[in-house]
Enzyme design. Sequence first.
Site, PDB file in Angstrom:
ATOM      1  N   CYS A  27       0.814  -1.227   0.000  1.00  0.00           N
ATOM      2  CA  CYS A  27       0.000   0.000   0.000  1.00  0.00           C
ATOM      3  C   CYS A  27       0.841   1.267   0.000  1.00  0.00           C
ATOM      4  O   CYS A  27       0.402   2.302  -0.495  1.00  0.00           O
ATOM      5  CB  CYS A  27      -0.932   0.012   1.200  1.00  0.00           C
ATOM      6  SG  CYS A  27      -2.030  -1.400   1.198  1.00  0.00           S
ATOM      7  N   HIS A  55      -3.808   7.100   1.011  1.00  0.00           N
ATOM      8  CA  HIS A  55      -4.003   5.794   0.377  1.00  0.00           C
ATOM      9  C   HIS A  55      -5.421   5.348   0.709  1.00  0.00           C
ATOM     10  O   HIS A  55      -5.862   5.445   1.856  1.00  0.00           O
ATOM     11  CB  HIS A  55      -2.970   4.801   0.915  1.00  0.00           C
ATOM     12  CG  HIS A  55      -3.385   3.381   0.732  1.00  0.00           C
ATOM     13  ND1 HIS A  55      -3.715   2.877  -0.498  1.00  0.00           N
ATOM     14  CD2 HIS A  55      -3.555   2.366   1.622  1.00  0.00           C
ATOM     15  CE1 HIS A  55      -4.071   1.608  -0.362  1.00  0.00           C
ATOM     16  NE2 HIS A  55      -3.986   1.280   0.911  1.00  0.00           N
ATOM     17  N   ASN A  58      -9.913  -0.632  -2.621  1.00  0.00           N
ATOM     18  CA  ASN A  58      -8.511  -0.406  -2.263  1.00  0.00           C
ATOM     19  C   ASN A  58      -7.639  -0.969  -3.390  1.00  0.00           C
ATOM     20  O   ASN A  58      -7.611  -2.182  -3.599  1.00  0.00           O
ATOM     21  CB  ASN A  58      -8.235  -1.119  -0.930  1.00  0.00           C
ATOM     22  CG  ASN A  58      -6.800  -0.990  -0.446  1.00  0.00           C
ATOM     23  OD1 ASN A  58      -5.905  -0.657  -1.225  1.00  0.00           O
ATOM     24  ND2 ASN A  58      -6.575  -1.274   0.812  1.00  0.00           N
TER      25      ASN A  58
END
Length: 352
Positions: free
Chosen positions: A117, A279, A309
């Site tokens: 991530c 993020h 995501n």
Amino acid sequence: MSIRTKIAGIGHFVPDQVITNHDLEKLMDTSHEWIVERTGIEQRRFADRKTETTSTMGTEAAKKAAADAGIDVSDIDFIIFATLSSDYFFPGSGVLTQRQLGLAESGVGALDVRNQCSGFVYALTVGDTFVRSGLYKNVLVVGAETHSMGLDFTTRGRDISVIFGDGAGAVILQPTTEENQGILTNSLHADGREAEELSFICPGSHSGIHDNETDFGFSGGKFDSIFMTQKMLDEAKVFPYMNGKHVFKYAVKKFPEVIMKVIHAAGYQPTDIDLLIPHQANLRISQFVQKTLRLRDDQVFNNIQKYGNTTAASIPIALSEAKESGRVKRGDLICLAAFGSGFTWGASLLRW
Ligand code: UT7
């Protein structure tokens, strides 16, 4: 006159295939209401399994970023590719993107970053350092993921598989001597004690340790591969694992910490930020961070509702969309921040 790195061009690519929460309800015991309430996600994009891969999506985003920067792709002099879902186990997606961009004969270097991530923030920081040192003048940084290739789409994997989506974003980094422009500061961190809390452990060199009941030693001319064993498949070790609540608690602590670090390092306060692009891990995490830093709604950009995501791709996709919708303008103070598997986390502060 000091040299800084500017984002000279940006672009993103997401697959056409829209997968709604209702589509997932047909595969597993979940509900639109649960997914929206716990994550904010309403839909995500999944790659076309016959035509799209991490590098093909990264290539499309790269072409758009180059066009936005007003350069030809042949001007790119280095490639940094961040992903956890590369086309092949090796080589990485960087060289495949280099080939697809028609840069193979030029021999342009390609580096792959495996920081999940926070991969894009790590890759951006490396690119920034290359540009400021004078080593390269048109660095392509890509963040791209194809999560849909390897999730557990049964009820067993529902806590993870409803969250992730596919897509790609890319930027072109160039040197600038403009007073009020460029990357001001970066901050990168990791805590390896948490490595297994959000992980995809098998296959890997660890596999023999996982399958410690089978004798994989060298005996009598027998030496089996430990890369992929029946036990891994039986125990669903070939899917990602996440201790969701633990990751959540760590994330809401580390996000504000690292954001404050880059803001203070450059001599600013949260009120000075024009746009924070976190993020896109979970809308509740972004809202928690916004509240902690007392940021207004117009200071934070979220698009997890549409894409889920997308790990290393989430920041460049969000930044690209923010720019397209007029929320990023020349001179704006922009903060990019990420947290994820490793655990790794980081932030960058820049003047657009
Ligand atoms: O980007 C990398 C970093 N990743 C993150 O930052 C993710 C951080 N964590 C999270 O976002 C959240 O922890 C999740 C969204 C993964 C889970 O939300 P939660 O509020 O922590 O839920 P939970 O795991 O505690 O599960 C609550 C309940 C459980 O049922 P019981 O035990 O209360 O009966 C789960 O079995 O919800 C159940 N559940 C689901 N129900 C419907 C878990 N997944 C699902 C699902 N649909 N997809």
